[in-house]
Enzyme design. Structure first.
Site, PDB file in Angstrom:
ATOM      1  N   PRO A  75       0.824  -1.219   0.000  1.00 16.00           N
ATOM      2  CA  PRO A  75       0.000   0.000   0.000  1.00 16.00           C
ATOM      3  C   PRO A  75       0.854   1.263   0.000  1.00 16.00           C
ATOM      4  CG  PRO A  75      -0.129  -1.119   2.131  1.00 16.00           C
ATOM      5  CD  PRO A  75       0.643  -2.014   1.211  1.00 16.00           C
ATOM      6  N   GLU A  76       0.436   2.232  -0.778  1.00 15.41           N
ATOM      7  CA  GLU A  76       1.087   3.543  -0.769  1.00 15.41           C
ATOM      8  C   GLU A  76       0.143   4.519  -0.064  1.00 15.41           C
ATOM      9  OE1 GLU A  76       2.792   4.805  -4.486  1.00 15.41           O
ATOM     10  OE2 GLU A  76       3.203   2.759  -5.122  1.00 15.41           O
TER      11      GLU A  76
END
Ligand SMILES: [Zn+2]
Length: 283
Positions: A2-3
């Site tokens: 995840p960013e």
């Protein structure tokens, strides 16, 4: 992995069921994830009210009424599952416990937050709220890309004299927080800057133009995440992972979508990571 937009989506999904609520019971099912949990974590969480759920870079921070802040990092594969029916929106019961449910928070509104992480690169820690920003994980992180400190003059100054490729500079968390491979590729594609170009050798006007582009790319991804929160799949409690259409990332060999461009998206490896870009329109 995840960013920033995915983590922000998770935060937005959790906020309505956690903020202002008391953790009626916390259960911790193993001693560690990436790092050991802090001593007595379940006892330090149980009975505490969550005052605020905020985000710094890719960390979710839950400020508690005990003066401590629960730091949550999703790592590679961490998920925050919400079950129960606290908002009257989702009709489903708590699912059966699964193998990788490592931390479970039962809120007093009936919501259950389950941190599930098969690969265990995630982390949870308890920090003193007053000094949380000075914690070693947070102290050296650069400005939030959606915040006011991330400005055109700031980025121009940060790039000045830098010999590293712009791709690496944007992945450097000390320069800007929370950007990962996907959104750096997308921002560079829109800016038409080659990922191979040295950060310090790009004209200041082009560097400055990156700032609103980065904000836009992130804002669109957060918006897409927000819509995924409302869709059917999210009602099953899975937050923060959504399909999103990218212009460059993952499109090796496919036609460039820039107007009038006839080239195909290429993939190169920079600092051990794949970079997707158009060799024709990114210069
Ligand atoms: Zn192109």
């Amino acid at each position: 992995m995840p960013e920033l937009p995915e983590v922000e989506t998770v935060r937005r999904g959790l906020a309505p069921v956690m903020e202002g609520q008391v953790i009626a019971e916390a259960r911790v099912n193993r001693p560690d994830l990436r790092w050991p949990f802090p001593p007595g974590m379940a006892a330090r969480l149980t009975g505490r009210r969550v005052l605020r759920l905020r985000r710094r870079s890719k960390y979710i921070l839950a400020d508690l009424d005990s003066g401590e802040t629960l730091l949550i990092h999703l790592g590679m594969s961490g998920r925050m599952l919400v079950s129960g029916d606290p908002l009257g929106r989702f009709v489903h019961d708590h699912p059966a416990a699964e193998k990788h449910d490592h931390v479970v928070l039962d809120m007093d509104n009936g919501a259950r937050i389950t941190f599930n992480d098969p690969r265990r690169f995630g982390a949870m820690d308890l920090l003193e709220t007053a000094t949380a920003e000075q914690h070693k994980l947070l102290a050296l992180i650069g400005p939030e890309p959606l915040g006011n400190d991330f400005s055109e003059p700031y980025l121009v100054a940060a790039f000045k004299g830098r010999n590293t490729p712009v791709k690496s500079a944007l992945l450097d968390q000390r320069i800007v927080a929370g950007l990962g491979n996907i959104y750096v590729c997308e921002a560079l594609f829109r800016s038409r800057i080659s990922p191979r170009r040295k950060a310090g050798q790009i004209a200041a006007t082009r560097v400055a133009a990156l700032v609103p582009i980065i904000r836009q790319v992130l804002a669109e991804a957060i918006e897409a995440g927000g819509s995924s929160l409302r869709d059917f799949r999210q009602a099953d409690g899975e937050l923060g992972y959504f399909q999103h259409s990218f212009d460059a990332y993952g499109r090796e060999g496919e036609p460039c979508r820039a107007a009038g461009c006839t080239a195909t998206i290429a993939r190169i490896v920079q600092s051990g990571r794949s970079t997707f870009y158009c060799p024709q329109c990114q210069r």
